[in-house]
Design a protein around this motif. Structure first.
Motif, PDB file in Angstrom:
ATOM      1  N   ARG A  89       0.813  -1.212   0.000  1.00  0.00           N
ATOM      2  CA  ARG A  89       0.000   0.000   0.000  1.00  0.00           C
ATOM      3  C   ARG A  89       0.847   1.262   0.000  1.00  0.00           C
ATOM      4  O   ARG A  89       0.363   2.349  -0.272  1.00  0.00           O
ATOM      5  CB  ARG A  89      -0.924   0.000   1.226  1.00  0.00           C
ATOM      6  N   LEU A  90       2.134   1.127   0.317  1.00  0.00           N
ATOM      7  CA  LEU A  90       3.016   2.281   0.344  1.00  0.00           C
ATOM      8  C   LEU A  90       3.568   2.507  -1.052  1.00  0.00           C
ATOM      9  O   LEU A  90       4.440   1.785  -1.512  1.00  0.00           O
ATOM     10  CB  LEU A  90       4.169   2.042   1.331  1.00  0.00           C
ATOM     11  N   THR A  91       3.046   3.481  -1.754  1.00  0.00           N
ATOM     12  CA  THR A  91       3.509   3.762  -3.102  1.00  0.00           C
ATOM     13  C   THR A  91       4.755   4.642  -3.054  1.00  0.00           C
ATOM     14  O   THR A  91       5.047   5.295  -2.051  1.00  0.00           O
ATOM     15  CB  THR A  91       2.419   4.465  -3.913  1.00  0.00           C
ATOM     16  N   ALA A  92       5.475   4.675  -4.156  1.00  0.00           N
ATOM     17  CA  ALA A  92       6.678   5.490  -4.215  1.00  0.00           C
ATOM     18  C   ALA A  92       6.349   6.958  -3.999  1.00  0.00           C
ATOM     19  O   ALA A  92       7.053   7.670  -3.287  1.00  0.00           O
ATOM     20  CB  ALA A  92       7.373   5.283  -5.555  1.00  0.00           C
ATOM     21  N   ASP A  93       5.259   7.416  -4.621  1.00  0.00           N
ATOM     22  CA  ASP A  93       4.922   8.834  -4.499  1.00  0.00           C
ATOM     23  C   ASP A  93       4.602   9.216  -3.063  1.00  0.00           C
ATOM     24  O   ASP A  93       5.013  10.276  -2.584  1.00  0.00           O
ATOM     25  CB  ASP A  93       3.738   9.171  -5.416  1.00  0.00           C
ATOM     26  N   SER A  94       3.872   8.353  -2.348  1.00  0.00           N
ATOM     27  CA  SER A  94       3.561   8.684  -0.957  1.00  0.00           C
ATOM     28  C   SER A  94       4.811   8.608  -0.095  1.00  0.00           C
ATOM     29  O   SER A  94       4.959   9.376   0.858  1.00  0.00           O
ATOM     30  CB  SER A  94       2.477   7.747  -0.413  1.00  0.00           C
ATOM     31  N   ALA A  95       5.713   7.703  -0.431  1.00  0.00           N
ATOM     32  CA  ALA A  95       6.954   7.596   0.336  1.00  0.00           C
ATOM     33  C   ALA A  95       7.784   8.857   0.228  1.00  0.00           C
ATOM     34  O   ALA A  95       8.525   9.200   1.154  1.00  0.00           O
ATOM     35  CB  ALA A  95       7.759   6.390  -0.151  1.00  0.00           C
ATOM     36  N   PHE A  96       7.664   9.574  -0.896  1.00  0.00           N
ATOM     37  CA  PHE A  96       8.468  10.774  -1.117  1.00  0.00           C
ATOM     38  C   PHE A  96       7.695  12.068  -0.829  1.00  0.00           C
ATOM     39  O   PHE A  96       8.109  13.138  -1.255  1.00  0.00           O
ATOM     40  CB  PHE A  96       9.014  10.787  -2.544  1.00  0.00           C
ATOM     41  N   ASP A  97       6.586  11.956  -0.102  1.00  0.00           N
ATOM     42  CA  ASP A  97       5.877  13.169   0.300  1.00  0.00           C
ATOM     43  C   ASP A  97       6.757  14.061   1.164  1.00  0.00           C
ATOM     44  O   ASP A  97       6.696  15.285   1.091  1.00  0.00           O
ATOM     45  CB  ASP A  97       4.600  12.800   1.087  1.00  0.00           C
ATOM     46  N   ASP A  98       7.566  13.459   1.994  1.00  0.00           N
ATOM     47  CA  ASP A  98       8.483  14.186   2.867  1.00  0.00           C
ATOM     48  C   ASP A  98       9.756  14.497   2.083  1.00  0.00           C
ATOM     49  O   ASP A  98      10.435  13.572   1.609  1.00  0.00           O
ATOM     50  CB  ASP A  98       8.806  13.346   4.092  1.00  0.00           C
ATOM     51  N   PRO A  99      10.133  15.765   1.935  1.00  0.00           N
ATOM     52  CA  PRO A  99      11.361  16.095   1.192  1.00  0.00           C
ATOM     53  C   PRO A  99      12.611  15.429   1.753  1.00  0.00           C
ATOM     54  O   PRO A  99      13.573  15.191   1.012  1.00  0.00           O
ATOM     55  CB  PRO A  99      11.440  17.619   1.313  1.00  0.00           C
ATOM     56  N   ASP A 100      12.610  15.131   3.065  1.00  0.00           N
ATOM     57  CA  ASP A 100      13.776  14.468   3.657  1.00  0.00           C
ATOM     58  C   ASP A 100      13.930  13.027   3.205  1.00  0.00           C
ATOM     59  O   ASP A 100      14.983  12.410   3.432  1.00  0.00           O
ATOM     60  CB  ASP A 100      13.674  14.504   5.186  1.00  0.00           C
ATOM     61  N   SER A 101      12.887  12.486   2.566  1.00  0.00           N
ATOM     62  CA  SER A 101      12.921  11.079   2.183  1.00  0.00           C
ATOM     63  C   SER A 101      14.033  10.774   1.183  1.00  0.00           C
ATOM     64  O   SER A 101      14.573   9.661   1.171  1.00  0.00           O
ATOM     65  CB  SER A 101      11.576  10.659   1.581  1.00  0.00           C
ATOM     66  N   TYR A 102      14.384  11.741   0.354  1.00  0.00           N
ATOM     67  CA  TYR A 102      15.430  11.496  -0.638  1.00  0.00           C
ATOM     68  C   TYR A 102      16.767  11.220   0.047  1.00  0.00           C
ATOM     69  O   TYR A 102      17.488  10.281  -0.319  1.00  0.00           O
ATOM     70  CB  TYR A 102      15.543  12.694  -1.586  1.00  0.00           C
ATOM     71  N   GLU A 103      17.090  12.024   1.039  1.00  0.00           N
ATOM     72  CA  GLU A 103      18.343  11.806   1.756  1.00  0.00           C
ATOM     73  C   GLU A 103      18.283  10.523   2.577  1.00  0.00           C
ATOM     74  O   GLU A 103      19.281   9.805   2.717  1.00  0.00           O
ATOM     75  CB  GLU A 103      18.670  12.997   2.655  1.00  0.00           C
ATOM     76  N   GLN A 104      17.098  10.208   3.115  1.00  0.00           N
ATOM     77  CA  GLN A 104      16.955   8.993   3.898  1.00  0.00           C
ATOM     78  C   GLN A 104      17.129   7.751   3.025  1.00  0.00           C
ATOM     79  O   GLN A 104      17.746   6.766   3.452  1.00  0.00           O
ATOM     80  CB  GLN A 104      15.593   8.991   4.596  1.00  0.00           C
ATOM     81  N   PHE A 105      16.601   7.792   1.808  1.00  0.00           N
ATOM     82  CA  PHE A 105      16.786   6.659   0.895  1.00  0.00           C
ATOM     83  C   PHE A 105      18.271   6.521   0.541  1.00  0.00           C
ATOM     84  O   PHE A 105      18.821   5.412   0.506  1.00  0.00           O
ATOM     85  CB  PHE A 105      15.937   6.876  -0.355  1.00  0.00           C
ATOM     86  N   LEU A 106      18.934   7.640   0.284  1.00  0.00           N
ATOM     87  CA  LEU A 106      20.371   7.587   0.005  1.00  0.00           C
ATOM     88  C   LEU A 106      21.118   6.992   1.195  1.00  0.00           C
ATOM     89  O   LEU A 106      22.066   6.199   1.017  1.00  0.00           O
ATOM     90  CB  LEU A 106      20.893   8.992  -0.305  1.00  0.00           C
ATOM     91  N   ALA A 107      20.695   7.359   2.403  1.00  0.00           N
ATOM     92  CA  ALA A 107      21.335   6.809   3.594  1.00  0.00           C
ATOM     93  C   ALA A 107      21.165   5.300   3.662  1.00  0.00           C
ATOM     94  O   ALA A 107      22.068   4.577   4.105  1.00  0.00           O
ATOM     95  CB  ALA A 107      20.755   7.463   4.848  1.00  0.00           C
TER      96      ALA A 107
END
Length: 556
Positions: A34-52
Motif C-alpha cells: 500500500r506504500l507507493t513510491a509517491d507517498s513515500a516521497f511526500d516528505d522532502p527528507d525522504s530522498y536523503e533517507q533513501f540515500l542513507a
C-alpha cells in the motif's frame, strides 16, 4: 559531529526497507504494497533517507539491528552483512586470514576448495545484487520527470542531483566488487523493467567498460564524477570525487585482469591501463589528504579513528557507531572474531569488547613479511600488530584458535584506552577505511615498479612516509632501488592487511592460485597451489537454476 549527522540519516532510513531476496531478480518490492513510491516521497527528507539506506547497505544487514527484519533470507543475519562477507571473500581466501569456525562451508574459503553451492559465496552474490537493486530504484524515483510530478523545489532538485551522483557511484562500487569476485554477473540498471524478469548476464570486459562510462560519461550521458562533491568537501562517510578517483584507479590498475580471458586451466591478460591508473592516483594524492606521521599506525583502527588525527588520510570510509549501527557483521565481527586465547583476558581493557569469538587468526606466511623478532612480539615495524602470547605460529589444526598468531588491528577503544559508546561491549565505533591515502601511495609505487610512467624517486618518498609512521623514525626508510614488484606486494600486505584488498592484489600479481602456497591452502596443512580458475568465484547454483540467461564461470 559530521559522523553523528550521518548516523541520524541512517537511523531514519528504515522507511525504505525491502525484504526480498535478490537471487532471482534485481527489483524492489515494498514490504507494504500500500506504500507507493509517491507517498513515500511526500516528505522532502525522504530522498536523503533513501540515500542513507544505500550507504547503510554496506554496514547494516537489516532494518532493526543487530538482528530482525533482515534484508536477505537464507543465512544467519550476522553472516549476511555486506562488509563482513566482502572481507571474508578478500581475506579468508588468502595468506592474511584463516577462521577456525566450522559453520557450513566457511573453511572452504581459505582452502580454496569452494563449490557453486557455498552459502557464503551465494550470500555475497545476493548482497551485491540487493545493493544494485536499491540504487536502481533510487535512480528511478529521482528522474527529472518524477521530481517535476512531485513539484520538488529547485533548491532540493539541485541537492538531489548530487544524491544521484553518489547513488551511481555506490552502484559502480558494487558492480566493481561483483566484477572482481564473480566476473560475469547479472546486469540490470534503472532503465530495465520493474517486475519479474530474467536479468541478462554481462561479460566482465563489458562491465569494466560500463563502469568506466558511468564514471566518465558515455554517449552524451554525463559521468557521475562531475556531479559529486569536490574531494574532501563532503559530510564524513559520504562519497565525493576523491572516492570516485580511487575507484577509477583500482579499475585501471586491475584492467589486465578484468579484460582478460579465463579458461579452466589458463588466463590471458587484457591490455594494461597503468597510465590511466596513474592519472587518478595523482588526482587523489594531490587532493589534500595527508598521512599523519605524528601518530602511530594503530590509531587508524581505533574507536575514535574519525577524530584522532588518522581521519586526514581517509578518502572513503564506512562509518560505524556502537549505538546507532548495531550489526553482528562489519566492525563488530572484525573486532570480536580475532579475539581468543590469552587475548580474551584483556577483551574489555585492551579491545573494548565484552569477549572474543575465538575465530580469525593469520598464517606464518603473513607473519614472516615483518622484520625483527616477531615470534617474541618484537618488530621495529609498528604495523606488526601480531599477538603471539599463548599462540602457536603454525596452524596444525584449523579449529584450534591457539594455532596461528592473532591479529589485534581493530580495537574498540580510543587513544586514551576508553571503551566505545556501546557500554555493553557488543558493538563498536571503529570506522572501516575502504579507501585511504596509503593505498594511493602504494599504487603509485606499483606503477613505478611496472615501468609505467611513475617516478621511482617519488614513489620511494611516498613509501617512506608510510614507513616513518610505522617505524616511528627513518630507520625503515627505503631507496628507489628497493622498489620492485616483490617489495610492493609485501609492502601492501604490511600496510593494508585485513582491509579487504589482499585477494585482488594477489590475483593482479599472479600469486593467488597457481604460484604461491600458505598453510591450509588447497585444503592441506602444508598448503598446495590451486588452479587458476579459482581467481574467479562461481555463479551460485541457486541462481543458475532460476535464470536461464546465466552461464557458469569456467572450472565450476
Amino acid at each position: 559531529m559530521m559522523k553523528r549527522i550521518l548516523m541520524m540519516c541512517l537511523a531514519a532510513s528504515v522507511g525504505f526497507a525491502v525484504l526480498q531476496s535478490c537471487e532471482d531478480r534485481l527489483d524492489l518490492t515494498p514490504e507494504d504494497e500500500r506504500l507507493t513510491a509517491d507517498s513515500a516521497f511526500d516528505d522532502p527528507d525522504s530522498y536523503e533517507q533513501f540515500l542513507a539506506k544505500i550507504y547503510a547497505g554496506i554496514s547494516l544487514s537489516g532494518q532493526e539491528g543487530p538482528a530482525g527484519q533482515p534484508d536477505l533470507a537464507g543465512l544467519d543475519e550476522g553472516f549476511s552483512n555486506y562488509l563482513r562477507l566482502y572481507w571474508k571473500m578478500q581475506e579468508l581466501t588468502t595468506d592474511e586470514a584463516i577462521i577456525g569456525w566450522n559453520d557450513g562451508t566457511i573453511q572452504d574459503l581459505h582452502g580454496q576448495v569452494w563449490t557453486s553451492g557455498n552459502e557464503f559465496i551465494r550470500t555475497m552474490y545476493s548482497r551485491l545484487l540487493y545493493q544494485v537493486a536499491l540504487t536502481n530504484e533510487f535512480l528511478r524515483q529521482t528522474t527529472d520527470a518524477k521530481l517535476s510530478e512531485r513539484g520538488v523545489e529547485p533548491e532540493l532538485r539541485d541537492e538531489i542531483q548530487v544524491f544521484r551522483a553518489e547513488a551511481r557511484f555506490m552502484r559502480a562500487l558494487t558492480y566493481w566488487h561483483a566484477m572482481d569476485l564473480f566476473a560475469n554477473p547479472p546486469f540490470v540498471t534503472e532503465d530495465d523493467p520493474i517486475g519479474a524478469f530474467l536479468p541478462p548476464q554481462i561479460a566482465r570486459a563489458d562491465l569494466f567498460e560500463w563502469i568506466e562510462g558511468e564514471a566518465l560519461g558515455v554517449e552524451g550521458k554525463p559521468g557521475f564524477i562531475e556531479d559529486m562533491a569536490p574531494a574532501g568537501a563532503h559530510v564524513y562517510g559520504r562519497a565525493d570525487q576523491g572516492a570516485a578517483w580511487m575507484l577509477m584507479a583500482k579499475l585501471y590498475l586491475n584492467a589486465e585482469v578484468y579484460t582478460g580471458t579465463m579458461t579452466q586451466s589458463s588466463f590471458t591478460p587484457g591490455p594494461a591501463r597503468y597510465a590511466d591508473a596513474l592519472t587518478y592516483v595523482n588526482n587523489v594524492i594531490n587532493a589534500g589528504y595527508s598521512v599523519n606521521t605524528n601518530i602511530p599506525y594503530s590509531h587508524s583502527f581505533l574507536a575514535d579513528n574519525d577524530s584522532n588525527g588518522a581521519q586526514s588520510e581517509v578518502i572513503f570510509t564506512i562509518p560505524f557507531d556502537g549505538l546507532r549501527t548495531q550489526a553482528f557483521g562489519g566492525m563488530t565481527f572484525l573486532t570480536h572474531a580475532p579475539v581468543g586465547g590469552s587475548m580474551n583476558n584483556v577483551a574489555t581493557s585492551f579491545f573494548g569488547i565484552n569477549g572474543g569469538w575465538f575465530g580469525v587468526r593469520t598464517t606464518p606466511t603473513f607473519v614472516d613479511k615483518f622484520p625483527g623478532d616477531v615470534d617474541n612480539g618484537n618488530s621495529p615495524d609498528g604495523r606488526a600488530l601480531i599477538w603471539v602470547d599463548g599462540q602457536e605460529k603454525d596452524i596444525n589444526t584449523v579449529g584450534t584458535f591457539t594455532d596461528g598468531y592473532g591479529i589485534f588491528k581493530y580495537r574498540n577503544v580510543d587513544v586514551n584506552g576508553n571503551q566505545g559508546s556501546d557500554t555493553t561491549g557488543d558493538h563498536t565505533d571503529i570506522d572501516f577505511p575502504m579507501f585511504r591515502l596509503a593505498d594511493a601511495y602504494l599504487m603509485y609505487a606499483e606503477i613505478a615498479a611496472r615501468g609505467a610512467g611513475a617516478d621511482a624517486g617519488t614513489a620511494a618518498n611516498y613509501i617512506n612516509i608510510l614507513r616513518q609512521r610505522a617505524y616511528g623514525d627513518t630507520s625503515g626508510n627505503i631507496s628507489a632501488s628497493d622498489i620492485d614488484l616483490d617489495f610492493i606486494i609485501d609492502e601492501r600486505a604490511r600496510e593494508l592487511y585485513w582491509e579487504g584488498h589482499r585477494r585482488t592484489d594477489l590475483i593482479r600479481f599472479n600469486q593467488f592460485s597457481e604460484n604461491s602456497v600458505w598453510q591450509w591452502k588447497g585444503g592441506v596443512q602444508p598448503g598446495n597451489a590451486t588452479q587458476v580458475f579459482r581467481n574467479i568465484m562461481p555463479i551460485p547454483e541457486t541462481d543458475l537454476s532460476l535464470n536461464t540467461n546465466l552461464e557458469q564461470n569456467p572450472g565450476y
